[in-house]
Motif scaffolding. Structure first.
Motif, PDB file in Angstrom:
ATOM      1  N   ILE A 136      14.567   2.222  -2.339  1.00  0.00           N
ATOM      2  CA  ILE A 136      14.644   2.296  -3.827  1.00  0.00           C
ATOM      3  C   ILE A 136      13.474   2.873  -4.537  1.00  0.00           C
ATOM      4  O   ILE A 136      13.342   3.806  -5.636  1.00  0.00           O
ATOM      5  CB  ILE A 136      14.705   0.564  -4.395  1.00  0.00           C
ATOM      6  N   ALA A 137      12.286   3.068  -3.838  1.00  0.00           N
ATOM      7  CA  ALA A 137      11.009   3.546  -4.491  1.00  0.00           C
ATOM      8  C   ALA A 137      11.405   5.020  -4.198  1.00  0.00           C
ATOM      9  O   ALA A 137      10.925   5.819  -5.206  1.00  0.00           O
ATOM     10  CB  ALA A 137       9.761   3.156  -3.783  1.00  0.00           C
ATOM     11  N   VAL A 138      11.590   5.584  -3.346  1.00  0.00           N
ATOM     12  CA  VAL A 138      12.009   7.014  -3.174  1.00  0.00           C
ATOM     13  C   VAL A 138      12.805   7.674  -4.059  1.00  0.00           C
ATOM     14  O   VAL A 138      12.765   8.436  -4.635  1.00  0.00           O
ATOM     15  CB  VAL A 138      12.455   7.183  -1.751  1.00  0.00           C
TER      16      VAL A 138
ATOM     17  N   HIS B  47       5.693   8.433 -16.038  1.00  0.00           N
ATOM     18  CA  HIS B  47       7.216   8.405 -15.970  1.00  0.00           C
ATOM     19  C   HIS B  47       7.541   8.118 -14.369  1.00  0.00           C
ATOM     20  O   HIS B  47       8.288   7.181 -14.020  1.00  0.00           O
ATOM     21  CB  HIS B  47       7.752   9.339 -16.730  1.00  0.00           C
ATOM     22  N   VAL B  48       7.161   9.098 -13.558  1.00  0.00           N
ATOM     23  CA  VAL B  48       7.577   8.996 -12.099  1.00  0.00           C
ATOM     24  C   VAL B  48       7.034   7.844 -11.245  1.00  0.00           C
ATOM     25  O   VAL B  48       7.622   7.146 -10.872  1.00  0.00           O
ATOM     26  CB  VAL B  48       6.962  10.223 -11.326  1.00  0.00           C
TER      27      VAL B  48
ATOM     28  N   ALA C 172      11.084  -1.133  -7.447  1.00  0.00           N
ATOM     29  CA  ALA C 172      10.771  -1.331  -5.974  1.00  0.00           C
ATOM     30  C   ALA C 172       9.962  -2.880  -5.779  1.00  0.00           C
ATOM     31  O   ALA C 172      10.435  -3.755  -5.095  1.00  0.00           O
ATOM     32  CB  ALA C 172       9.958  -0.293  -5.284  1.00  0.00           C
ATOM     33  N   PHE C 173       9.082  -2.712  -6.775  1.00  0.00           N
ATOM     34  CA  PHE C 173       8.386  -3.955  -6.969  1.00  0.00           C
ATOM     35  C   PHE C 173       9.276  -5.195  -7.424  1.00  0.00           C
ATOM     36  O   PHE C 173       9.318  -6.410  -6.755  1.00  0.00           O
ATOM     37  CB  PHE C 173       7.106  -3.931  -7.697  1.00  0.00           C
ATOM     38  N   GLY C 174       9.865  -5.060  -8.350  1.00  0.00           N
ATOM     39  CA  GLY C 174      10.995  -6.243  -8.698  1.00  0.00           C
ATOM     40  C   GLY C 174      11.858  -6.525  -7.486  1.00  0.00           C
ATOM     41  O   GLY C 174      12.114  -7.767  -7.420  1.00  0.00           O
ATOM     42  N   ILE C 175      12.557  -5.691  -6.846  1.00  0.00           N
ATOM     43  CA  ILE C 175      13.204  -5.884  -5.756  1.00  0.00           C
ATOM     44  C   ILE C 175      12.424  -6.890  -4.753  1.00  0.00           C
ATOM     45  O   ILE C 175      12.888  -7.674  -4.137  1.00  0.00           O
ATOM     46  CB  ILE C 175      13.920  -4.756  -4.964  1.00  0.00           C
TER      47      ILE C 175
ATOM     48  N   LEU D 166       0.806  -1.097   0.110  1.00  0.00           N
ATOM     49  CA  LEU D 166       0.028   0.077   0.021  1.00  0.00           C
ATOM     50  C   LEU D 166       0.772   1.288   0.042  1.00  0.00           C
ATOM     51  O   LEU D 166       0.605   2.182  -0.475  1.00  0.00           O
ATOM     52  CB  LEU D 166      -0.919  -0.087   1.107  1.00  0.00           C
ATOM     53  N   ILE D 167       1.828   1.299   0.694  1.00  0.00           N
ATOM     54  CA  ILE D 167       2.981   2.450   0.775  1.00  0.00           C
ATOM     55  C   ILE D 167       3.464   2.416  -0.514  1.00  0.00           C
ATOM     56  O   ILE D 167       3.648   3.672  -1.093  1.00  0.00           O
ATOM     57  CB  ILE D 167       4.127   2.098   2.043  1.00  0.00           C
ATOM     58  N   LEU D 168       3.969   1.551  -1.312  1.00  0.00           N
ATOM     59  CA  LEU D 168       4.395   1.742  -2.682  1.00  0.00           C
ATOM     60  C   LEU D 168       3.565   2.222  -3.514  1.00  0.00           C
ATOM     61  O   LEU D 168       3.624   3.056  -4.471  1.00  0.00           O
ATOM     62  CB  LEU D 168       4.875   0.138  -3.183  1.00  0.00           C
ATOM     63  N   LEU D 169       2.105   1.838  -3.537  1.00  0.00           N
ATOM     64  CA  LEU D 169       1.155   2.235  -4.205  1.00  0.00           C
ATOM     65  C   LEU D 169       0.877   3.627  -4.001  1.00  0.00           C
ATOM     66  O   LEU D 169       0.845   4.721  -4.971  1.00  0.00           O
ATOM     67  CB  LEU D 169      -0.066   1.501  -4.206  1.00  0.00           C
TER      68      LEU D 169
END
Length: 490
Positions: free
Chosen positions: A171-173, A46-47, A55-58, A8-11
């Protein structure tokens, strides 16, 4: 951090990155979107992609690798005396994971705090009393070494989960910040986004191939281990199937020929039922039925494909089996002694396969160009002659494919065989006797606490590999037939 919260945080970061990237691009163009190289949505996308995809891949890789690393570390730290007490390493690690899950359950239910679980003393005299007080059920032979390994297992998993959350969020940030500062009027956001989407599509298309390769290697490695313990000649040419799990009473006989015979015998009977009925119903629906009849009949036929196979198995056990016994049993012809038989499973499986043959054949027949029908009628042929001599030959490659799909479905069926055909592995031509198939024996060999270092458990992978090779040969043969007949109509 729970995995759900992390996702949820990634989304949330991706959504925030979308709006921030879009706003920054518009601001760099002075609010005039005509000055942008791409539409504002491309800058936001793009962002969002840079915030989410890396991040999802890691995260996916971490979730796959962490269990193997933790298991390897914990199993390597176990003393040799634990494994030497009569249990295999797999069974000991199963106890370790069970105790660790019990401790986690106790913490989650509030029976103990996390600090109490971590500080639990490993002395064997107190283990059962303390854990019994918190309601964690352990097996009869959990010793201090296993409990210590379970605590190490919990600690490593907890540390790994914390590191995973920190790395993934970092990684997401970083990805979102990188893409955010790229969002200016001259940036070719559309090109980057479309290339990224193309890469995702290629990856999605490759999943099926990679999954197939993974399955093949998993079967292959375990099959090689099986043939190190059991002779290949005895497996492929043996006519007796008698596994022995107790270790008493002699070695196991693991000949595959009775299982192959049962698999093909039941599949042949099922196809003899499904192919004529399915093909004739497809011809009627596509060439003779009115639109109103077709709109009612075709959905009713396709409902059969949505019935769970366990329901078909119960239907075979409770209805078809007793019916066949009343017709061919000891009181009448004396051919059938029980309700579980090859004929029972074959008939029910054939009913299950009817929609596969009928629906696909109907679509294939409807795909035959109308010009072929009109040309046949123009030459004076009747409707039945047109169907026999024009439509069916033109649709034959697709019909062969539909029959192949039904055959593959029949070969891989399990529940109908278990409930309708019995569990006897024998070589017999009598369709009213109980037999079994490869899939049913794969389930039985892996049911329970199987020791994967024994040939009785590893034989399931050899059976799966054998079935895979036979199905592959069947597909190659069907492809040859399809290409041969298709060349005549090019």
């Amino acid at each position: 951090m729970p995995l759900t919260w992390l996702l949820l945080i990634l989304l949330g970061l991706a959504a925030a990155g979308y709006f921030l990237g879009r706003r920054r691009a518009l601001a760099s163009a002075g609010g005039d979107r005509r000055a942008l190289h791409s539409l504002p949505s491309y800058y936001g996308s793009h962002v969002a992609i840079w915030a989410l995809v890396p991040a999802f891949g890691i995260l996916a890789v971490w979730l796959l690798v962490q269990p193997y690393m933790v298991n390897a570390h914990v199993s390597g730290a176990l003393p040799d005396s634990v494994v030497a007490q009569g249990s295999s390493l797999d069974l000991v690690m199963s106890d370790v994971r069970r105790v660790a899950d019990g401790l986690d359950t106790a913490v989650a239910q509030g029976a103990m705090t996390a600090a109490q679980a971590n500080a639990l003393d490993a002395a064997s005299d107190n283990v059962r009393e303390v854990l019994g007080d918190v309601g964690v059920a352990l097996g009869a032979d959990v010793g201090p070494e296993v409990l210590s390994a379970a605590q190490s297992y919990r600690a490593l998993n907890s540390t790994g989960s914390t590191l995973m959350a920190l790395v993934v969020l970092l990684i997401a940030v970083v990805g979102a910040a990188y893409a955010y500062f790229k969002s200016h009027a001259d940036f070719r956001a559309r090109n980057r986004v479309e290339r990224g989407i193309l890469a995702l599509l290629i990856f999605a298309a490759s999943i099926a191939i990679l999954t197939t390769i993974g399955i093949v290697f998993a079967l292959l490695f375990n099959t090689i281990e099986f043939f190190k313990l059991y002779p290949a000649n005895d497996f492929f040419f043996g006519t007796n199937w008698a596994p022995s799990f107790s270790g008493r009473g002699g070695s196991s006989d693991l000949g595959v020929l009775p299982l192959l015979w049962g698999t093909f015998y039941i599949s042949i009977i099922a196809l003899l039922v499904a192919v004529p009925i399915g093909l004739f119903s497809a011809i009627y629906l596509s060439e003779y039925a009115t639109p109103r009849v077709r709109s009612i009949a075709k959905p009713l036929i396709e409902i059969l494909a949505g019935i769970p196979t366990i329901v078909y198995g119960l239907f075979a056990l409770l209805t078809v089996g007793p019916l066949l016994v009343s017709l061919f049993g000891k009181e009448t012809l004396g051919w059938m002694s029980g309700g579980t038989a090859v004929m029972t499973a074959g008939l029910v499986m054939g009913i299950m396969l009817i929609p596969f043959v009928s629906s696909l054949s109907d679509d294939i027949i409807n795909a035959v160009p109308q010009s072929l029908r009109d040309g046949s009628y123009g030459l004076g042929a009747t409707q039945s002659e047109t169907i026999r001599q024009v439509i069916l030959p033109a649709a034959l490659p697709g019909i062969v494919g539909a029959i192949l799909l039904a055959a593959s479905r029949a070969i891989g069926e399990t529940m109908i065989v278990v409930l309708g055909a019995g569990a006897a592995a024998r070589l017999s031509l009598n369709p009213f006797e109980a037999m079994t198939t490869i899939t049913a024996k794969i389930v039985s060999q892996l049911t329970g606490d199987a020791d994967f270092a024994s040939p009785e458990a590893l034989v399931a992978f050899a059976l799966g590999m054998t079935l895979f090779v036979l199905t592959l040969c069947l597909n190659v043969f069907a492809l040859y037939i399809v290409r041969k007949y298709r060349e005549q109509y090019d």
